[in-house]
Write a protein that holds these residues in place. Structure first.
Motif, PDB file in Angstrom:
ATOM      1  N   ALA A 297       0.866  -1.185   0.000  1.00  0.00           N
ATOM      2  CA  ALA A 297       0.000   0.000   0.000  1.00  0.00           C
ATOM      3  C   ALA A 297       0.901   1.233   0.000  1.00  0.00           C
ATOM      4  CB  ALA A 297      -0.906   0.004   1.223  1.00  0.00           C
ATOM      5  N   SER A 298       0.549   2.228  -0.789  1.00  0.00           N
ATOM      6  CA  SER A 298       1.393   3.419  -0.872  1.00  0.00           C
ATOM      7  C   SER A 298       0.545   4.674  -0.987  1.00  0.00           C
ATOM      8  CB  SER A 298       2.347   3.330  -2.078  1.00  0.00           C
ATOM      9  OG  SER A 298       1.629   3.292  -3.293  1.00  0.00           O
ATOM     10  N   ALA A 299       1.138   5.791  -0.595  1.00  0.00           N
ATOM     11  CA  ALA A 299       0.514   7.107  -0.719  1.00  0.00           C
ATOM     12  C   ALA A 299       1.597   8.086  -1.135  1.00  0.00           C
ATOM     13  CB  ALA A 299      -0.129   7.540   0.594  1.00  0.00           C
ATOM     14  N   ASN A 300       1.282   8.933  -2.099  1.00  0.00           N
ATOM     15  CA  ASN A 300       2.264   9.844  -2.663  1.00  0.00           C
ATOM     16  C   ASN A 300       1.637  11.218  -2.843  1.00  0.00           C
ATOM     17  OD1 ASN A 300       4.490  10.940  -3.884  1.00  0.00           O
ATOM     18  ND2 ASN A 300       4.239   9.861  -5.819  1.00  0.00           N
ATOM     19  N   VAL A 301       2.293  12.258  -2.350  1.00  0.00           N
ATOM     20  CA  VAL A 301       1.832  13.636  -2.513  1.00  0.00           C
ATOM     21  C   VAL A 301       2.974  14.443  -3.108  1.00  0.00           C
ATOM     22  CG1 VAL A 301       0.952  15.706  -1.373  1.00  0.00           C
ATOM     23  CG2 VAL A 301       0.274  13.441  -0.537  1.00  0.00           C
TER      24      VAL A 301
ATOM     25  N   VAL B  46       8.307  19.494  -4.234  1.00  0.00           N
ATOM     26  CA  VAL B  46       8.544  18.738  -3.007  1.00  0.00           C
ATOM     27  C   VAL B  46       7.498  17.629  -2.936  1.00  0.00           C
ATOM     28  CG1 VAL B  46       7.100  20.268  -1.602  1.00  0.00           C
ATOM     29  CG2 VAL B  46       8.894  18.889  -0.510  1.00  0.00           C
ATOM     30  N   GLY B  47       7.914  16.483  -2.468  1.00  0.00           N
ATOM     31  CA  GLY B  47       6.988  15.363  -2.385  1.00  0.00           C
ATOM     32  C   GLY B  47       7.242  14.510  -1.160  1.00  0.00           C
ATOM     33  N   VAL B  48       6.272  13.693  -0.845  1.00  0.00           N
ATOM     34  CA  VAL B  48       6.386  12.697   0.226  1.00  0.00           C
ATOM     35  C   VAL B  48       5.776  11.408  -0.297  1.00  0.00           C
ATOM     36  CG1 VAL B  48       5.778  12.044   2.565  1.00  0.00           C
ATOM     37  CG2 VAL B  48       6.226  14.450   2.037  1.00  0.00           C
ATOM     38  N   MET B  49       6.551  10.325  -0.262  1.00  0.00           N
ATOM     39  CA  MET B  49       6.048   9.038  -0.700  1.00  0.00           C
ATOM     40  C   MET B  49       6.215   8.031   0.431  1.00  0.00           C
ATOM     41  SD  MET B  49       6.587   5.760  -2.019  1.00  0.00           S
ATOM     42  CE  MET B  49       8.156   5.538  -2.839  1.00  0.00           C
ATOM     43  N   MET B  50       5.127   7.403   0.800  1.00  0.00           N
ATOM     44  CA  MET B  50       5.143   6.381   1.855  1.00  0.00           C
ATOM     45  C   MET B  50       4.573   5.086   1.296  1.00  0.00           C
ATOM     46  SD  MET B  50       3.804   8.633   5.120  1.00  0.00           S
ATOM     47  CE  MET B  50       2.377   9.226   4.201  1.00  0.00           C
ATOM     48  N   ARG B  51       5.205   3.982   1.652  1.00  0.00           N
ATOM     49  CA  ARG B  51       4.689   2.692   1.231  1.00  0.00           C
ATOM     50  C   ARG B  51       5.090   1.643   2.256  1.00  0.00           C
ATOM     51  NH1 ARG B  51       8.423   0.660  -3.908  1.00  0.00           N
ATOM     52  NH2 ARG B  51      10.476   1.159  -3.014  1.00  0.00           N
ATOM     53  N   GLY B  52       4.355   0.543   2.250  1.00  0.00           N
ATOM     54  CA  GLY B  52       4.648  -0.503   3.226  1.00  0.00           C
ATOM     55  C   GLY B  52       3.839  -1.751   2.978  1.00  0.00           C
ATOM     56  N   ALA B  53       4.227  -2.802   3.668  1.00  0.00           N
ATOM     57  CA  ALA B  53       3.536  -4.092   3.596  1.00  0.00           C
ATOM     58  C   ALA B  53       3.547  -4.722   4.979  1.00  0.00           C
ATOM     59  CB  ALA B  53       4.212  -5.015   2.581  1.00  0.00           C
ATOM     60  N   VAL B  54       2.576  -5.587   5.230  1.00  0.00           N
ATOM     61  CA  VAL B  54       2.445  -6.278   6.517  1.00  0.00           C
ATOM     62  C   VAL B  54       2.481  -7.781   6.246  1.00  0.00           C
ATOM     63  CG1 VAL B  54       1.010  -6.632   8.549  1.00  0.00           C
ATOM     64  CG2 VAL B  54       1.101  -4.366   7.463  1.00  0.00           C
ATOM     65  N   GLU B  55       3.344  -8.465   6.972  1.00  0.00           N
ATOM     66  CA  GLU B  55       3.551  -9.890   6.724  1.00  0.00           C
ATOM     67  C   GLU B  55       2.267 -10.689   6.856  1.00  0.00           C
ATOM     68  OE1 GLU B  55       6.508 -13.476   8.324  1.00  0.00           O
ATOM     69  OE2 GLU B  55       6.728 -11.409   9.046  1.00  0.00           O
ATOM     70  N   GLU B  56       1.405 -10.311   7.797  1.00  0.00           N
ATOM     71  CA  GLU B  56       0.171 -11.053   8.018  1.00  0.00           C
ATOM     72  C   GLU B  56      -0.845 -10.845   6.903  1.00  0.00           C
ATOM     73  OE1 GLU B  56       1.708  -9.228  10.197  1.00  0.00           O
ATOM     74  OE2 GLU B  56       2.381 -10.725  11.680  1.00  0.00           O
TER      75      GLU B  56
ATOM     76  N   ALA C  84       7.155 -10.475   4.145  1.00  0.00           N
ATOM     77  CA  ALA C  84       7.956  -9.613   5.016  1.00  0.00           C
ATOM     78  C   ALA C  84       7.184  -8.322   5.246  1.00  0.00           C
ATOM     79  CB  ALA C  84       9.319  -9.316   4.397  1.00  0.00           C
ATOM     80  N   SER C  85       7.487  -7.681   6.379  1.00  0.00           N
ATOM     81  CA  SER C  85       6.865  -6.396   6.695  1.00  0.00           C
ATOM     82  C   SER C  85       7.903  -5.289   6.540  1.00  0.00           C
ATOM     83  CB  SER C  85       6.327  -6.384   8.129  1.00  0.00           C
ATOM     84  OG  SER C  85       5.311  -7.347   8.302  1.00  0.00           O
TER      85      SER C  85
ATOM     86  N   LEU D  29      13.927   3.444   5.709  1.00  0.00           N
ATOM     87  CA  LEU D  29      13.230   2.165   5.602  1.00  0.00           C
ATOM     88  C   LEU D  29      13.290   1.439   6.932  1.00  0.00           C
ATOM     89  CD1 LEU D  29      12.024  -0.283   3.996  1.00  0.00           C
ATOM     90  CD2 LEU D  29      14.377  -0.848   3.346  1.00  0.00           C
ATOM     91  N   VAL D  30      12.137   0.947   7.394  1.00  0.00           N
ATOM     92  CA  VAL D  30      12.056   0.201   8.649  1.00  0.00           C
ATOM     93  C   VAL D  30      11.595  -1.220   8.336  1.00  0.00           C
ATOM     94  CG1 VAL D  30      10.985   0.049  10.932  1.00  0.00           C
ATOM     95  CG2 VAL D  30      11.496   2.294   9.932  1.00  0.00           C
ATOM     96  N   SER D  31      12.405  -2.207   8.735  1.00  0.00           N
ATOM     97  CA  SER D  31      12.023  -3.602   8.565  1.00  0.00           C
ATOM     98  C   SER D  31      12.940  -4.469   9.418  1.00  0.00           C
ATOM     99  CB  SER D  31      12.130  -4.031   7.094  1.00  0.00           C
ATOM    100  OG  SER D  31      11.824  -5.405   6.957  1.00  0.00           O
ATOM    101  N   ASN D  32      12.371  -5.499  10.057  1.00  0.00           N
ATOM    102  CA  ASN D  32      13.209  -6.416  10.827  1.00  0.00           C
ATOM    103  C   ASN D  32      13.676  -7.596   9.964  1.00  0.00           C
ATOM    104  OD1 ASN D  32      10.809  -7.747  10.521  1.00  0.00           O
ATOM    105  ND2 ASN D  32      10.438  -8.084  12.711  1.00  0.00           N
TER     106      ASN D  32
END
Length: 591
Positions: free
Chosen positions: A403-407, A424-434, A439-440, A469-472
């Motif tokens: 899932a991602s959001a971009n402005v 100027v922009g901000v892009m966020m994206r991520g995934a959840v293992e469950e 991988a999350s 980037l945050v991921s274990n």
């Protein structure tokens, strides 16, 4: 007096003609030719600029050419009169000009010491409106905003600007037959005072009549929002231009003709006819190019502009280069106007092989985009499958629901080639293992760019891109999620995507932090051609504590082409042994 004012305006408008006549005045055969320099003292700013623009002797000096002495003396004798006329639009009607002419050697020198004298002040301003539109709030606002009031210095350009704004306000409100019954500036030169009298008669108000749209391309309901004209509203040609611009922005029509049928006026209601000529329903493009990031590349694009009467359209893109073989398709479903939102379905298959990794990727998803002024917002949900190799040991198959959001906010004087602009922009994206992912992760990227002019033909360009980037389970993430940098658009002097975190064996595996900054100066010495100096720095390490910027610098040439600036740069990788050089080629719009 009005005649005096009109004479000043006429003189200002026809300055090039005055200079042409002065050049033609040289009929003295065999006269000696010299160059001339001109010095003007006692006045500054716009007054001085206007004097220099109207002064025939200044034109001769600016040309740098030799001029017959007979002609120079004529221009010199005429100069006090030209100076007096040039100063009148700014309220100076009694200047004293002391002039000297040094005729030594082959470069004459003319000096004009100007005492501007008393400046004419506005004593009275009478701006009145008569007729049916006298009480119209828009017209009354133009009256209240008239740029000269009692006690102001007389400035003819301000008078002309205020008069034009008042007339335009009347026309914008549908008073198409508005006229000035009186428009004059009366100047008392002895008292240095001026009276301004403007009297506007609006005449009757015209309104929009019925609107007829002639087309057989899309469902008429799709176009309802584009046509913002309502019968009975005050007639305003700006509204017609807005409608034309909106319809031209669609992919449906090759020509948009918006007509005000003045000859078919029913009373004071003006009907509007909009004739729409469809574009070809399909368009195909094949391109061949070269870039130092991609080497030789071939592209193919197929555009299907109208798949049905609801305005749905689709794109198919193929790309083959030294590091990429890809195919992508997008199906777009725009709603009725206002088209601030658009729902797209997309899919793609890519084989990517830059220096740091190799991956085979498949993606399928949907996104919803919205435009609000200068800001564009996009949210997306996509399934991504990748079979990848990074470094020597990071291999695997990744399955992520991202899932991602971009402005993005862009403000520029020209998005193709800008002298001034910001993004100027901000892009966020991520995934959840469950949620159907192996991988999350969560990632945020902030790109920014600014362009400002400097000197007469230069511009300064600064860029920055920050990411985290945050991921274990970083080593199980595909390379298209990890951060890399280096190349034409980030840190020049280094191979494309060759900078990033390393594993214990020294293999580049990408990072969870991104820092890339750049400063560049362009100067266009000859029309659309110029030179560039730049400095870049960046890194994509594993962990902020491992950040160690790689530096690159160099110079290049620029061409301001119709598709945006094209650059050829020679860059040095300052952080590598021996400072190796690399050539970079860039092209495309600024924003």
């Amino acid at each position: 007096m009005l005649r005096t004012f009109l004479a000043v305006i006429a003189t200002t408008v026809t300055a090039p003609q005055v200079q042409a006549q002065a050049r033609a005045a040289d009929s003295a055969a065999g006269s000696r030719a010299v160059r001339v320099r001109v010095a003007i003292t006692g006045i500054e700013g716009p007054v001085r600029d206007n004097v220099q623009a109207l002064l025939g002797l200044s034109a001769a000096a600016r040309s740098g050419d030799t001029v017959a002495t007979v002609r120079l003396r004529r221009l010199y004798d005429r100069a006090p009169q030209e100076i007096a006329l040039a100063m009148q639009p700014f309220g100076y009607y009694q200047p004293t000009v002391t002039s000297t002419l040094d005729t030594v050697a082959t470069r004459w020198s003319a000096t004009f010491a100007i005492d501007p004298g008393p400046r004419t002040m506005v004593q009275r301003v009478a701006v009145t409106v008569t007729g049916p539109g006298a009480a119209d709030s828009v017209i009354q606002t133009a009256v209240a905003d008239f740029p000269l009031v009692r006690g102001d210095p007389l400035r003819h350009p301000a008078y002309t600007r205020g008069k034009a704004a008042l007339a335009q306000a009347a026309v914008n409100r549908g008073y198409l037959e508005a006229r000035f019954d009186s428009a004059q500036i009366s100047v008392d030169r002895v008292a240095a005072e001026a009276d301004i009298v403007l009297q506007l008669s609006t005449g009757p108000q015209f309104t929009f009549g019925d609107v007829t749209i002639r087309q057989d391309v899309v469902d008429p309901r799709i176009l309802q929002g584009y046509v913002t004209i309502t019968p009975g509203e005050p007639f305003d040609r700006r509204r017609l231009r807005d409608v034309q611009a909106r319809l031209n922005a669609t992919s449906y029509f090759a020509q948009v003709d918006v007509r005000a049928e003045r000859d078919s006026t029913d009373g004071r209601r003006i009907p509007v006819t909009i004739v729409l000529t469809p574009r070809r329903s399909q368009r195909f493009n094949v391109g061949v190019g070269y870039g130092t990031n991609t080497n030789l590349r071939v592209t193919f694009n197929a555009e299907f502009r109208r798949l049905n009467r609801r305005g749905h359209h689709a794109d198919l893109n193929l790309r083959v280069s030294g590091i990429e073989k890809s195919m992508s398709a997008r199906y777009s479903m725009p709603p009725p106007y206002p088209r601030t939102r658009q729902l797209d379905l997309f899919t793609g298959l890519a084989l990517l092989d830059p220096v740091s990794y190799n991956t085979n990727k498949f993606v399928l998803g949907t996104d919803l985009s919205r435009t609000k002024g200068r800001r564009r917002e996009t949210v997306s949900l996509a399934y991504s499958w990748e079979d990848y190799v990074v470094g020597a040991v990071d291999t695997g198959i990744s399955k992520l629901v991202i899932a991602s959001a971009n402005v993005t906010h862009v403000a520029a004087d020209n998005k193709i080639f800008a002298w001034r602009g910001t993004q100027v922009g901000v892009m966020m994206r991520g995934a959840v293992e469950e949620l159907l992912s192996n991988a999350s992760f969560f990632e945020v990227t902030i790109p920014a760019k600014a362009i400002v002019p400097f000197l007469s033909a230069g511009r300064l360009i600064t860029r920055a891109e920050l990411g985290y980037l945050v991921s274990n389970r970083f080593r199980e993430l595909p390379p298209t999620v990890r951060f890399f940098t280096g190349g034409d658009r980030s840190v020049r002097g280094y191979e494309y995507l060759s900078l990033g975190g390393r594993d214990d064996a020294g293999n580049i595996i990408g990072g969870d932090v991104l820092v890339a900054v750049s400063a560049e100066a362009n100067y266009f010495f000859y029309g659309d051609f110029g030179a560039s100096l730049f400095y870049d720095a960046g890194d994509a390490p594993l962990g902020l504590g491992s950040l160690s910027l790689f530096h690159g610098t160099g110079f290049g040439v620029r061409w301001r082409s119709p598709i945006g600036p094209i650059g050829l740069d020679l860059a040095w990788a300052l952080s590598l042994p021996g400072d190796p050089t690399r050539v970079h080629i860039t092209l495309g719009p600024d924003f």
